[in-house]
Design a protein around this motif. Sequence first.
Motif, mmCIF file in Angstrom:
data_model
loop_
_atom_site.group_PDB
_atom_site.id
_atom_site.type_symbol
_atom_site.label_atom_id
_atom_site.label_comp_id
_atom_site.label_asym_id
_atom_site.label_seq_id
_atom_site.Cartn_x
_atom_site.Cartn_y
_atom_site.Cartn_z
ATOM 1 N N MET A 11 0.604 -5.445 8.323
ATOM 2 C CA MET A 11 -0.478 -4.422 8.677
ATOM 3 C C MET A 11 -0.435 -3.350 7.690
ATOM 4 S SD MET A 11 -0.788 -2.575 12.311
ATOM 5 C CE MET A 11 0.732 -1.360 12.136
ATOM 6 N N LYS A 12 -1.645 -3.126 7.110
ATOM 7 C CA LYS A 12 -1.611 -1.862 6.119
ATOM 8 C C LYS A 12 -2.955 -1.149 6.484
ATOM 9 C CE LYS A 12 1.650 -3.365 2.608
ATOM 10 N NZ LYS A 12 1.952 -4.763 2.564
ATOM 11 N N ILE A 13 -2.995 -0.171 7.069
ATOM 12 C CA ILE A 13 -4.099 0.472 7.602
ATOM 13 C C ILE A 13 -4.587 1.677 6.535
ATOM 14 C CG2 ILE A 13 -5.300 1.766 9.361
ATOM 15 C CD1 ILE A 13 -3.586 -0.086 11.427
ATOM 16 N N LEU A 14 -5.625 1.713 6.087
ATOM 17 C CA LEU A 14 -5.931 3.057 5.391
ATOM 18 C C LEU A 14 -7.009 3.719 6.230
ATOM 19 C CD1 LEU A 14 -6.516 1.546 1.773
ATOM 20 C CD2 LEU A 14 -4.403 2.437 2.891
ATOM 21 N N LEU A 15 -6.833 4.870 6.503
ATOM 22 C CA LEU A 15 -7.974 5.670 7.223
ATOM 23 C C LEU A 15 -8.513 6.598 6.398
ATOM 24 C CD1 LEU A 15 -5.929 6.238 10.449
ATOM 25 C CD2 LEU A 15 -7.742 4.744 10.060
ATOM 26 N N CYS A 16 -9.664 6.558 6.118
ATOM 27 C CA CYS A 16 -10.405 7.301 5.094
ATOM 28 C C CYS A 16 -11.769 8.209 5.799
ATOM 29 C CB CYS A 16 -11.412 6.478 4.084
ATOM 30 S SG CYS A 16 -12.146 7.333 2.902
ATOM 31 N N ARG A 61 3.271 0.890 -4.852
ATOM 32 C CA ARG A 61 4.532 -0.170 -4.679
ATOM 33 C C ARG A 61 4.564 -0.205 -3.096
ATOM 34 N NH1 ARG A 61 9.329 1.328 -3.032
ATOM 35 N NH2 ARG A 61 8.877 3.398 -4.077
ATOM 36 N N ILE A 62 4.438 0.565 -2.323
ATOM 37 C CA ILE A 62 4.546 0.849 -0.928
ATOM 38 C C ILE A 62 3.389 -0.208 -0.540
ATOM 39 C CG2 ILE A 62 3.926 2.008 1.211
ATOM 40 C CD1 ILE A 62 7.015 2.187 0.206
ATOM 41 N N LEU A 63 2.228 0.025 -0.983
ATOM 42 C CA LEU A 63 0.789 -0.669 -0.511
ATOM 43 C C LEU A 63 1.064 -2.241 -0.850
ATOM 44 C CD1 LEU A 63 -1.999 1.533 -1.474
ATOM 45 C CD2 LEU A 63 -0.983 1.438 0.681
ATOM 46 N N SER A 64 1.995 -2.575 -1.934
ATOM 47 C CA SER A 64 1.872 -3.933 -2.331
ATOM 48 C C SER A 64 3.123 -4.444 -1.652
ATOM 49 C CB SER A 64 1.821 -4.254 -3.681
ATOM 50 O OG SER A 64 0.855 -3.509 -4.450
ATOM 51 N N GLY A 65 3.974 -3.833 -0.988
ATOM 52 C CA GLY A 65 5.338 -4.164 -0.625
ATOM 53 C C GLY A 65 5.302 -4.917 0.807
ATOM 54 N N ASP A 66 6.387 -5.241 1.022
ATOM 55 C CA ASP A 66 6.852 -5.746 2.748
ATOM 56 C C ASP A 66 7.094 -4.445 3.587
ATOM 57 O OD1 ASP A 66 7.245 -7.405 4.815
ATOM 58 O OD2 ASP A 66 9.140 -8.028 4.393
ATOM 59 N N PHE A 71 -7.571 6.935 -8.942
ATOM 60 C CA PHE A 71 -6.684 6.397 -8.071
ATOM 61 C C PHE A 71 -6.949 6.277 -6.785
ATOM 62 C CE2 PHE A 71 -2.875 7.563 -5.585
ATOM 63 C CZ PHE A 71 -2.319 6.635 -5.682
ATOM 64 N N LEU A 72 -7.952 7.085 -6.176
ATOM 65 C CA LEU A 72 -8.352 7.019 -4.701
ATOM 66 C C LEU A 72 -9.353 5.790 -4.569
ATOM 67 C CD1 LEU A 72 -8.995 10.449 -3.583
ATOM 68 C CD2 LEU A 72 -6.870 9.226 -2.956
ATOM 69 N N ARG A 73 -10.060 5.491 -5.534
ATOM 70 C CA ARG A 73 -10.534 4.139 -5.469
ATOM 71 C C ARG A 73 -10.104 2.961 -5.530
ATOM 72 N NH1 ARG A 73 -14.221 7.304 -8.834
ATOM 73 N NH2 ARG A 73 -13.495 6.180 -10.781
ATOM 74 N N THR A 74 -8.939 2.940 -6.402
ATOM 75 C CA THR A 74 -7.897 2.072 -6.525
ATOM 76 C C THR A 74 -6.994 1.586 -5.161
ATOM 77 O OG1 THR A 74 -7.568 2.399 -8.830
ATOM 78 C CG2 THR A 74 -6.103 1.019 -7.733
ATOM 79 N N VAL A 75 -6.712 2.901 -4.517
ATOM 80 C CA VAL A 75 -5.888 2.794 -3.236
ATOM 81 C C VAL A 75 -6.895 2.131 -2.250
ATOM 82 C CG1 VAL A 75 -5.191 4.157 -1.175
ATOM 83 C CG2 VAL A 75 -4.311 4.622 -3.619
ATOM 84 N N ARG A 76 -8.181 2.597 -2.007
ATOM 85 C CA ARG A 76 -9.053 2.213 -1.001
ATOM 86 C C ARG A 76 -9.576 0.693 -1.173
ATOM 87 N NH1 ARG A 76 -11.357 7.650 -1.575
ATOM 88 N NH2 ARG A 76 -12.962 6.938 -3.223
ATOM 89 N N ARG A 77 -9.432 0.246 -2.427
ATOM 90 C CA ARG A 77 -9.628 -1.177 -2.790
ATOM 91 C C ARG A 77 -8.573 -2.234 -2.830
ATOM 92 N NH1 ARG A 77 -13.668 0.232 -7.577
ATOM 93 N NH2 ARG A 77 -15.371 1.278 -6.597
#
Length: 168
Positions: free
Chosen positions: A1-6, A116-121, A135-141
């Motif tokens: 579970m990886k939740i991004l709140l924008c 690394r965190i977003l792609s990790g376990d 960078f923020l666009r990359t994170v959100r996508r």
Amino acid sequence: MKILLCGDIDSGKTTLIRRLVADMGAAPRGYITVRMPEVGGVSKVYLYDIANPPERVEDAAVIMAISDTGTEKHPELLDTLGVRYLTDIPAGSVVVLDEIGSLETASPEFQKAVMRILSGDYTVLAAVKAANTGFLRTVRRHPDCELYIITPDNRDALYAQLKEEYNI
């Protein structure tokens, strides 16, 4: 579970993250940023390790100071302290990234640590600024993450939705 709140400032990103972390009952890793109210014409943004919070927010590192005369930014603190807060986190941990914003544009090492965190376990709960930087666009996508838009009007319903959707 990886939740991004924008969402915009004061939309409830941090509050929702804190509620979800409390419901999980886990000891989170990662970092918190806190903007303190104006004192003497200056509002400061502090950065600290969520696993080892200071007794007083004012004892944390100041990454930005905002006044009528301008903004003093310290992106180098993200590349040192921020990276440290995201290093040596055990797999499977709950990681809080609060907040990923536009200051990170000048922090390449911090960007790498976040990716690394977003792609990790990890289980990730992140507040992501609604600004339009590369960078923020990359994170959100990020393909491993689910992006949710939070507003003052939907934040309570979003909390209930996320609790149900992720069995929190």
